[in-house]
Design a protein around this motif. Structure first.
Motif, PDB file in Angstrom:
ATOM      1  N   GLN A 130       0.847  -1.196   0.000  1.00 45.78           N
ATOM      2  CA  GLN A 130       0.000   0.000   0.000  1.00 45.78           C
ATOM      3  C   GLN A 130       0.881   1.244   0.000  1.00 45.78           C
ATOM      4  O   GLN A 130       1.833   1.360   0.767  1.00 45.78           O
ATOM      5  CB  GLN A 130      -0.887  -0.026   1.248  1.00 45.78           C
ATOM      6  CG  GLN A 130      -2.010   0.981   1.234  1.00 45.78           C
ATOM      7  CD  GLN A 130      -2.897   0.806   2.457  1.00 45.78           C
ATOM      8  OE1 GLN A 130      -2.555   0.100   3.378  1.00 45.78           O
ATOM      9  NE2 GLN A 130      -4.042   1.451   2.446  1.00 45.78           N
ATOM     10  N   SER A 131       0.567   2.207  -0.851  1.00 46.64           N
ATOM     11  CA  SER A 131       1.487   3.316  -1.080  1.00 46.64           C
ATOM     12  C   SER A 131       1.619   4.257   0.115  1.00 46.64           C
ATOM     13  O   SER A 131       2.649   4.884   0.293  1.00 46.64           O
ATOM     14  CB  SER A 131       1.034   4.119  -2.304  1.00 46.64           C
ATOM     15  OG  SER A 131      -0.248   4.671  -2.092  1.00 46.64           O
ATOM     16  N   HIS A 132       0.569   4.364   0.938  1.00 44.65           N
ATOM     17  CA  HIS A 132       0.629   5.334   2.028  1.00 44.65           C
ATOM     18  C   HIS A 132       0.800   4.689   3.395  1.00 44.65           C
ATOM     19  O   HIS A 132       0.943   5.383   4.395  1.00 44.65           O
ATOM     20  CB  HIS A 132      -0.626   6.205   2.039  1.00 44.65           C
ATOM     21  CG  HIS A 132      -1.895   5.429   2.090  1.00 44.65           C
ATOM     22  ND1 HIS A 132      -2.371   4.865   3.237  1.00 44.65           N
ATOM     23  CD2 HIS A 132      -2.787   5.112   1.115  1.00 44.65           C
ATOM     24  CE1 HIS A 132      -3.517   4.230   2.990  1.00 44.65           C
ATOM     25  NE2 HIS A 132      -3.789   4.363   1.714  1.00 44.65           N
ATOM     26  N   GLY A 133       0.765   3.373   3.475  1.00 47.48           N
ATOM     27  CA  GLY A 133       1.015   2.697   4.742  1.00 47.48           C
ATOM     28  C   GLY A 133      -0.188   2.533   5.634  1.00 47.48           C
ATOM     29  O   GLY A 133      -0.201   1.676   6.507  1.00 47.48           O
ATOM     30  N   GLY A 134      -1.223   3.354   5.450  1.00 46.50           N
ATOM     31  CA  GLY A 134      -2.454   3.214   6.212  1.00 46.50           C
ATOM     32  C   GLY A 134      -2.316   3.609   7.674  1.00 46.50           C
ATOM     33  O   GLY A 134      -1.292   4.107   8.134  1.00 46.50           O
ATOM     34  N   LEU A 136      -1.923   1.840  10.285  1.00 46.51           N
ATOM     35  CA  LEU A 136      -0.888   1.124  11.026  1.00 46.51           C
ATOM     36  C   LEU A 136       0.429   1.890  10.995  1.00 46.51           C
ATOM     37  O   LEU A 136       1.099   2.039  12.025  1.00 46.51           O
ATOM     38  CB  LEU A 136      -0.692  -0.276  10.441  1.00 46.51           C
ATOM     39  CG  LEU A 136       0.461  -1.088  11.053  1.00 46.51           C
ATOM     40  CD1 LEU A 136       0.250  -1.271  12.549  1.00 46.51           C
ATOM     41  CD2 LEU A 136       0.596  -2.443  10.356  1.00 46.51           C
ATOM     42  N   LEU A 137       0.809   2.387   9.830  1.00 45.67           N
ATOM     43  CA  LEU A 137       2.065   3.124   9.731  1.00 45.67           C
ATOM     44  C   LEU A 137       2.006   4.409  10.554  1.00 45.67           C
ATOM     45  O   LEU A 137       2.968   4.765  11.240  1.00 45.67           O
ATOM     46  CB  LEU A 137       2.384   3.447   8.273  1.00 45.67           C
ATOM     47  CG  LEU A 137       3.687   4.234   8.046  1.00 45.67           C
ATOM     48  CD1 LEU A 137       4.879   3.480   8.623  1.00 45.67           C
ATOM     49  CD2 LEU A 137       3.897   4.510   6.563  1.00 45.67           C
ATOM     50  N   LEU A 138       0.874   5.109  10.493  1.00 47.47           N
ATOM     51  CA  LEU A 138       0.728   6.336  11.281  1.00 47.47           C
ATOM     52  C   LEU A 138       0.874   6.040  12.779  1.00 47.47           C
ATOM     53  O   LEU A 138       1.515   6.799  13.519  1.00 47.47           O
ATOM     54  CB  LEU A 138      -0.627   6.993  11.012  1.00 47.47           C
ATOM     55  CG  LEU A 138      -0.804   7.633   9.630  1.00 47.47           C
ATOM     56  CD1 LEU A 138      -2.241   8.119   9.465  1.00 47.47           C
ATOM     57  CD2 LEU A 138       0.177   8.787   9.446  1.00 47.47           C
ATOM     58  N   PHE A 139       0.293   4.942  13.217  1.00 51.18           N
ATOM     59  CA  PHE A 139       0.389   4.562  14.626  1.00 51.18           C
ATOM     60  C   PHE A 139       1.832   4.235  15.011  1.00 51.18           C
ATOM     61  O   PHE A 139       2.321   4.650  16.071  1.00 51.18           O
ATOM     62  CB  PHE A 139      -0.522   3.371  14.909  1.00 51.18           C
ATOM     63  CG  PHE A 139      -0.467   2.887  16.338  1.00 51.18           C
ATOM     64  CD1 PHE A 139      -0.938   3.686  17.369  1.00 51.18           C
ATOM     65  CD2 PHE A 139       0.063   1.642  16.641  1.00 51.18           C
ATOM     66  CE1 PHE A 139      -0.877   3.251  18.688  1.00 51.18           C
ATOM     67  CE2 PHE A 139       0.129   1.203  17.955  1.00 51.18           C
ATOM     68  CZ  PHE A 139      -0.339   2.005  18.981  1.00 51.18           C
ATOM     69  N   LEU A 140       2.511   3.500  14.145  1.00 53.64           N
ATOM     70  CA  LEU A 140       3.905   3.146  14.434  1.00 53.64           C
ATOM     71  C   LEU A 140       4.798   4.390  14.446  1.00 53.64           C
ATOM     72  O   LEU A 140       5.689   4.514  15.283  1.00 53.64           O
ATOM     73  CB  LEU A 140       4.412   2.138  13.404  1.00 53.64           C
ATOM     74  CG  LEU A 140       3.771   0.744  13.466  1.00 53.64           C
ATOM     75  CD1 LEU A 140       4.245  -0.119  12.302  1.00 53.64           C
ATOM     76  CD2 LEU A 140       4.089   0.068  14.801  1.00 53.64           C
ATOM     77  N   ILE A 141       4.552   5.306  13.522  1.00 49.12           N
ATOM     78  CA  ILE A 141       5.320   6.550  13.504  1.00 49.12           C
ATOM     79  C   ILE A 141       5.054   7.353  14.780  1.00 49.12           C
ATOM     80  O   ILE A 141       5.968   7.972  15.344  1.00 49.12           O
ATOM     81  CB  ILE A 141       4.980   7.388  12.258  1.00 49.12           C
ATOM     82  CG1 ILE A 141       5.538   6.696  11.002  1.00 49.12           C
ATOM     83  CG2 ILE A 141       5.529   8.807  12.371  1.00 49.12           C
ATOM     84  CD1 ILE A 141       5.119   7.355   9.704  1.00 49.12           C
ATOM     85  N   PHE A 142       3.812   7.346  15.243  1.00 51.87           N
ATOM     86  CA  PHE A 142       3.461   8.014  16.496  1.00 51.87           C
ATOM     87  C   PHE A 142       4.238   7.405  17.667  1.00 51.87           C
ATOM     88  O   PHE A 142       4.802   8.139  18.496  1.00 51.87           O
ATOM     89  CB  PHE A 142       1.953   7.885  16.733  1.00 51.87           C
ATOM     90  CG  PHE A 142       1.501   8.317  18.102  1.00 51.87           C
ATOM     91  CD1 PHE A 142       1.457   9.658  18.438  1.00 51.87           C
ATOM     92  CD2 PHE A 142       1.124   7.374  19.052  1.00 51.87           C
ATOM     93  CE1 PHE A 142       1.047  10.069  19.705  1.00 51.87           C
ATOM     94  CE2 PHE A 142       0.704   7.769  20.312  1.00 51.87           C
ATOM     95  CZ  PHE A 142       0.669   9.123  20.642  1.00 51.87           C
ATOM     96  N   LEU A 143       4.294   6.068  17.744  1.00 52.29           N
ATOM     97  CA  LEU A 143       5.029   5.400  18.819  1.00 52.29           C
ATOM     98  C   LEU A 143       6.520   5.727  18.760  1.00 52.29           C
ATOM     99  O   LEU A 143       7.159   5.971  19.787  1.00 52.29           O
ATOM    100  CB  LEU A 143       4.824   3.885  18.743  1.00 52.29           C
ATOM    101  CG  LEU A 143       3.428   3.355  19.066  1.00 52.29           C
ATOM    102  CD1 LEU A 143       3.412   1.837  18.955  1.00 52.29           C
ATOM    103  CD2 LEU A 143       2.984   3.792  20.455  1.00 52.29           C
ATOM    104  N   ILE A 144       7.065   5.736  17.545  1.00 55.31           N
ATOM    105  CA  ILE A 144       8.482   6.072  17.394  1.00 55.31           C
ATOM    106  C   ILE A 144       8.724   7.527  17.771  1.00 55.31           C
ATOM    107  O   ILE A 144       9.775   7.877  18.314  1.00 55.31           O
ATOM    108  CB  ILE A 144       8.949   5.780  15.958  1.00 55.31           C
ATOM    109  CG1 ILE A 144       8.874   4.276  15.681  1.00 55.31           C
ATOM    110  CG2 ILE A 144      10.387   6.275  15.731  1.00 55.31           C
ATOM    111  CD1 ILE A 144       9.077   3.909  14.224  1.00 55.31           C
TER     112      ILE A 144
END
Length: 248
Positions: A130-134, A136-144
């Motif tokens: 998926q091109s934007h990560g959805g 899940l990616l936003l959540f992981l970036i938030f945790l990082i």
């Protein structure tokens, strides 16, 4: 002089592979600065280097800015949470957690090549993700972002790892996005620390000058320099830092 040189090195490493804090943090602790002061001064001092590193990768980010802006919001919010944790937890708790965080960062640096190889195989087997990560990616970036606001070491490695698993962009594009998000976290954390935490402004000035130059150098050589030697040096410095912090 040593702090300024460490800033140049850290700025260069941050732009190329991340984990520059594993250079500057042990240097500051070795020179006698308390861990909390070293962390806050380090976050502010390395912020200019992350900005120049992101600027150096501007060509790789062409056409990606709408997505980068969404990711940056997650990093922004996470960084605020991380600074709140640092300022809220007792000093003794932070000093106990730091060796664990540095050790985790060292492990991430060591396994980064294997993670990259696994990501490549996954892409070949499953096609374009998926091109934007959805979400899940936003959540992981938030945790990082929370981790980065609390202790910046290896947040770049973490970002490249999770984005590589969920995005189809090239490694150089991911590195450019990583630099922008790291800059957001460092700027947010640095701004908050400047007004609320113990900071050594002489250290900040030396790191800022060094990291600014290092960020420009790192962006310039990022596509040409193999990170193998840098990674090995980071591991050595990181292990020494863990040992030193445990013995304190």
């Amino acid at each position: 002089m040593l702090i300024g040189l460490a800033g140049v090195w850290a700025g260069t490493i941050n732009a190329v592979v991340g984990s520059g804090t594993l250079v500057t943090f042990p240097v500051l602790v070795a020179l006698g600065y308390p861990p909390v002061t070293a962390t806050t001064s380090n976050a502010i001092g390395l912020a200019p280097g992350t900005v120049t590193g992101a600027y150096g990768y501007r060509h790789e980010l062409a056409g990606l800015w709408p997505r980068v802006a969404r990711y940056a919001v997650a990093s922004f919010l996470g960084a605020i949470g991380g600074t709140i944790l640092l300022l809220s937890l007792p000093k003794d708790a932070f000093e106990a957690i730091v060796p664990v965080l540095v050790g985790l960062a060292v492990v991430l640096v060591i396994v980064q090549p294997k993670v990259g190889g696994w990501v490549t195989k996954r892409r070949e087997a499953n096609g374009t993700p998926q091109s934007h990560g959805g979400p899940l990616l936003l959540f992981l970036i938030f945790l990082i972002g929370i981790y980065g606001g609390y202790f910046t070491a290896a947040q770049g490695v973490m970002l490249v790892a999770v984005m590589g698993m969920l995005l189809s962009d090239t490694l150089q594009q991911l590195n450019g996005i990583k630099n922008v998000l790291s800059a957001v976290v460092n700027l947010v954390a640095g701004t908050i620390y400047a007004f609320t935490a113990p900071v050594d402004w002489a250290v900040v000035g030396l790191l800022a000058l060094g990291s600014t130059l290092g960020g420009l150098l790192g962006a310039k050589i990022g596509r040409k320099l193999s990170p193998t030697v840098l990674r090995a040096l980071i591991v050595v410095v990181g292990v020494a830092a863990v040992i030193q912090l445990i013995l304190r």
